[in-house]
Design a protein around this motif. Structure first.
Motif, PDB file in Angstrom:
ATOM      1  N   GLU A 107       0.882  -1.131  -0.209  1.00 11.58           N
ATOM      2  CA  GLU A 107      -0.032  -0.233  -0.054  1.00 11.58           C
ATOM      3  C   GLU A 107       0.867   1.224   0.045  1.00 11.58           C
ATOM      4  N   GLY A 108       0.604   2.055  -0.779  1.00 10.13           N
ATOM      5  CA  GLY A 108       1.345   3.394  -0.942  1.00 10.13           C
ATOM      6  C   GLY A 108       0.887   4.216  -2.208  1.00 10.13           C
ATOM      7  N   VAL A 109       1.668   5.146  -2.585  1.00  7.93           N
ATOM      8  CA  VAL A 109       1.337   6.195  -3.477  1.00  7.93           C
ATOM      9  C   VAL A 109       2.075   5.553  -4.845  1.00  7.93           C
ATOM     10  N   MET A 110       1.086   5.496  -5.843  1.00  6.62           N
ATOM     11  CA  MET A 110       1.666   4.705  -7.250  1.00  6.62           C
ATOM     12  C   MET A 110       1.689   6.306  -8.184  1.00  6.62           C
ATOM     13  N   ARG A 111       2.809   6.102  -8.518  1.00  7.61           N
ATOM     14  CA  ARG A 111       3.305   7.268  -9.595  1.00  7.61           C
ATOM     15  C   ARG A 111       3.618   6.715 -11.064  1.00  7.61           C
ATOM     16  N   MET A 112       3.012   7.129 -12.024  1.00 14.07           N
ATOM     17  CA  MET A 112       3.182   6.745 -13.254  1.00 14.07           C
ATOM     18  C   MET A 112       3.360   7.869 -14.069  1.00 14.07           C
ATOM     19  N   ALA A 113       4.434   7.655 -15.216  1.00  8.97           N
ATOM     20  CA  ALA A 113       4.677   8.717 -16.076  1.00  8.97           C
ATOM     21  C   ALA A 113       3.821   8.222 -17.508  1.00  8.97           C
ATOM     22  N   TYR A 114       2.902   8.943 -17.783  1.00  4.45           N
ATOM     23  CA  TYR A 114       2.090   8.556 -18.923  1.00  4.45           C
ATOM     24  C   TYR A 114       2.567   9.211 -20.286  1.00  4.45           C
ATOM     25  N   ALA A 131       5.658  14.796 -24.330  1.00  2.00           N
ATOM     26  CA  ALA A 131       6.001  14.470 -22.988  1.00  2.00           C
ATOM     27  C   ALA A 131       5.679  13.313 -22.177  1.00  2.00           C
ATOM     28  N   TYR A 132       5.858  13.570 -21.182  1.00  3.47           N
ATOM     29  CA  TYR A 132       5.282  12.227 -19.918  1.00  3.47           C
ATOM     30  C   TYR A 132       4.493  13.159 -19.002  1.00  3.47           C
ATOM     31  N   TYR A 133       3.328  12.417 -18.276  1.00  4.96           N
ATOM     32  CA  TYR A 133       2.768  13.472 -17.441  1.00  4.96           C
ATOM     33  C   TYR A 133       2.287  12.421 -16.377  1.00  4.96           C
ATOM     34  N   LEU A 134       2.221  13.042 -15.064  1.00  2.00           N
ATOM     35  CA  LEU A 134       2.366  12.480 -13.576  1.00  2.00           C
ATOM     36  C   LEU A 134       0.816  11.709 -13.266  1.00  2.00           C
ATOM     37  N   PHE A 135       0.711  10.394 -13.419  1.00  2.00           N
ATOM     38  CA  PHE A 135      -0.610   9.962 -12.761  1.00  2.00           C
ATOM     39  C   PHE A 135      -0.009   9.530 -11.212  1.00  2.00           C
ATOM     40  N   GLU A 136      -1.032   9.977 -10.249  1.00  2.00           N
ATOM     41  CA  GLU A 136      -0.714   9.785  -9.060  1.00  2.00           C
ATOM     42  C   GLU A 136      -1.749   9.354  -8.264  1.00  2.00           C
ATOM     43  N   ALA A 137      -1.828   8.308  -7.462  1.00  2.00           N
ATOM     44  CA  ALA A 137      -2.939   7.889  -6.453  1.00  2.00           C
ATOM     45  C   ALA A 137      -2.609   7.102  -5.736  1.00  2.00           C
ATOM     46  N   ARG A 138      -3.205   7.002  -4.382  1.00  2.00           N
ATOM     47  CA  ARG A 138      -2.921   6.061  -3.448  1.00  2.00           C
ATOM     48  C   ARG A 138      -3.610   4.484  -3.732  1.00  2.00           C
ATOM     49  N   MET A 139      -2.757   3.723  -3.587  1.00  2.00           N
ATOM     50  CA  MET A 139      -3.228   2.551  -4.021  1.00  2.00           C
ATOM     51  C   MET A 139      -2.736   1.393  -3.272  1.00  2.00           C
ATOM     52  N   ALA A 140      -3.830   0.287  -2.966  1.00  2.00           N
ATOM     53  CA  ALA A 140      -3.457  -0.685  -2.175  1.00  2.00           C
ATOM     54  C   ALA A 140      -3.687  -2.014  -2.990  1.00  2.00           C
ATOM     55  N   GLY A 149       2.019 -21.693  -4.170  1.00  4.89           N
ATOM     56  CA  GLY A 149       3.236 -20.836  -3.952  1.00  4.89           C
ATOM     57  C   GLY A 149       3.254 -19.724  -4.964  1.00  4.89           C
ATOM     58  N   LEU A 150       2.042 -19.795  -5.723  1.00  7.19           N
ATOM     59  CA  LEU A 150       2.205 -18.549  -6.939  1.00  7.19           C
ATOM     60  C   LEU A 150       1.284 -17.588  -6.692  1.00  7.19           C
ATOM     61  N   ALA A 151       1.288 -16.448  -7.069  1.00  3.73           N
ATOM     62  CA  ALA A 151       0.046 -15.375  -6.730  1.00  3.73           C
ATOM     63  C   ALA A 151      -0.851 -15.613  -7.732  1.00  3.73           C
ATOM     64  N   GLY A 152      -2.222 -15.459  -6.913  1.00  6.19           N
ATOM     65  CA  GLY A 152      -3.482 -15.981  -7.580  1.00  6.19           C
ATOM     66  C   GLY A 152      -4.010 -14.507  -8.471  1.00  6.19           C
ATOM     67  N   GLY A 153      -3.305 -13.642  -8.440  1.00  7.07           N
ATOM     68  CA  GLY A 153      -3.592 -12.294  -9.013  1.00  7.07           C
ATOM     69  C   GLY A 153      -3.264 -10.909  -8.281  1.00  7.07           C
ATOM     70  N   GLU A 154      -3.987  -9.886  -8.597  1.00 10.57           N
ATOM     71  CA  GLU A 154      -3.737  -8.675  -7.896  1.00 10.57           C
ATOM     72  C   GLU A 154      -5.081  -8.159  -7.835  1.00 10.57           C
ATOM     73  N   ASP A 155      -5.378  -7.929  -6.483  1.00 15.38           N
ATOM     74  CA  ASP A 155      -6.585  -7.163  -6.184  1.00 15.38           C
ATOM     75  C   ASP A 155      -6.432  -5.946  -5.588  1.00 15.38           C
ATOM     76  N   THR A 156      -6.799  -4.792  -6.341  1.00 17.93           N
ATOM     77  CA  THR A 156      -6.211  -3.596  -6.061  1.00 17.93           C
ATOM     78  C   THR A 156      -7.526  -2.418  -5.846  1.00 17.93           C
ATOM     79  N   TYR A 157      -7.169  -1.696  -4.835  1.00 13.03           N
ATOM     80  CA  TYR A 157      -8.011  -0.562  -4.687  1.00 13.03           C
ATOM     81  C   TYR A 157      -7.235   0.799  -4.930  1.00 13.03           C
TER      82      TYR A 157
END
Length: 181
Positions: A107-114, A131-140, A149-157
């Motif tokens: 859980e934390g802040v997701m920053r992406m260069a779009y 240019a690139y632009y900042l996407f920024e949102a808190r994500m869990a 022993g493998l991940a069953g996916g990603e459940d994101t909020y």
């Protein structure tokens, strides 16, 4: 100081892994770490190797099928589209990392260069398509684990719309630290 440094995405995972002694918790952390690093490299086969056969992603807050892929073929398409979008320069600044035998939570802040061109394709007006632009949102993200022993996916909020006002958050080259070997 850079706004996006992909290496920070897995820093807390590596830190916890260095201290963790429980073999199951270590395995779960290693799978998440491998997944994060494969995603950063655009290594879709390496990323899929961290996921179980009946994988399912859930992006809670949207019912858009492309953001909620099911099965390895669906997840492959999801990541192929993601890589093609050019938005792979990202950083999850993890504030909280919770690890147990059946789930890892980041859980934390997701920053992406779009890329401006990708945003324009999505209908967002930008002043510079190169240019690139900042996407920024808190994500869990909840990473469920099965007995294999493998991940069953990603459940994101996601706590907010990272695209809101994105055209006003243009990034410079100095704002982005590229992935190093």
């Amino acid at each position: 100081m850079p706004v996006i440094d992909v290496h920070r995405t897995w820093a807390k995972v590596e830190e916890r892994l260095a201290a963790e002694r429980d073999p199951i918790l270590r395995r779960n952390l290693e799978v998440v770490l491998d997944h994060m690093q494969a995603e950063a490299r655009g290594d879709i086969d390496g990323l899929l190797a961290t996921l179980c056969d009946d994988v399912a992603y859930h992006a809670y807050g949207t019912d858009e099928p492309m953001l909620n892929p099911v099965g390895k073929a669906g997840v492959r398409r999801f990541y192929e589209n993601f890589v093609a979008s050019g938005a792979t320069r990202l950083q999850l600044e993890i504030d909280r990392l919770v690890v147990d035998r059946e789930c890892v939570v980041t859980e934390g802040v997701m920053r992406m260069a779009y890329p401006g061109r990708t945003l324009a394709f999505r209908g967002i007006e930008v002043d510079d398509p190169d240019a690139y632009y900042l996407f920024e949102a808190r994500m869990a993200t909840f990473w469920p684990f099965g007995p294999d022993g493998l991940a069953g996916g990603e459940d994101t909020y996601t706590g907010s719309d990272g695209f809101a006002g994105i055209a006003d958050r243009k990034l410079s080259d100095a704002d982005i630290v590229e992935l190093s070997s």
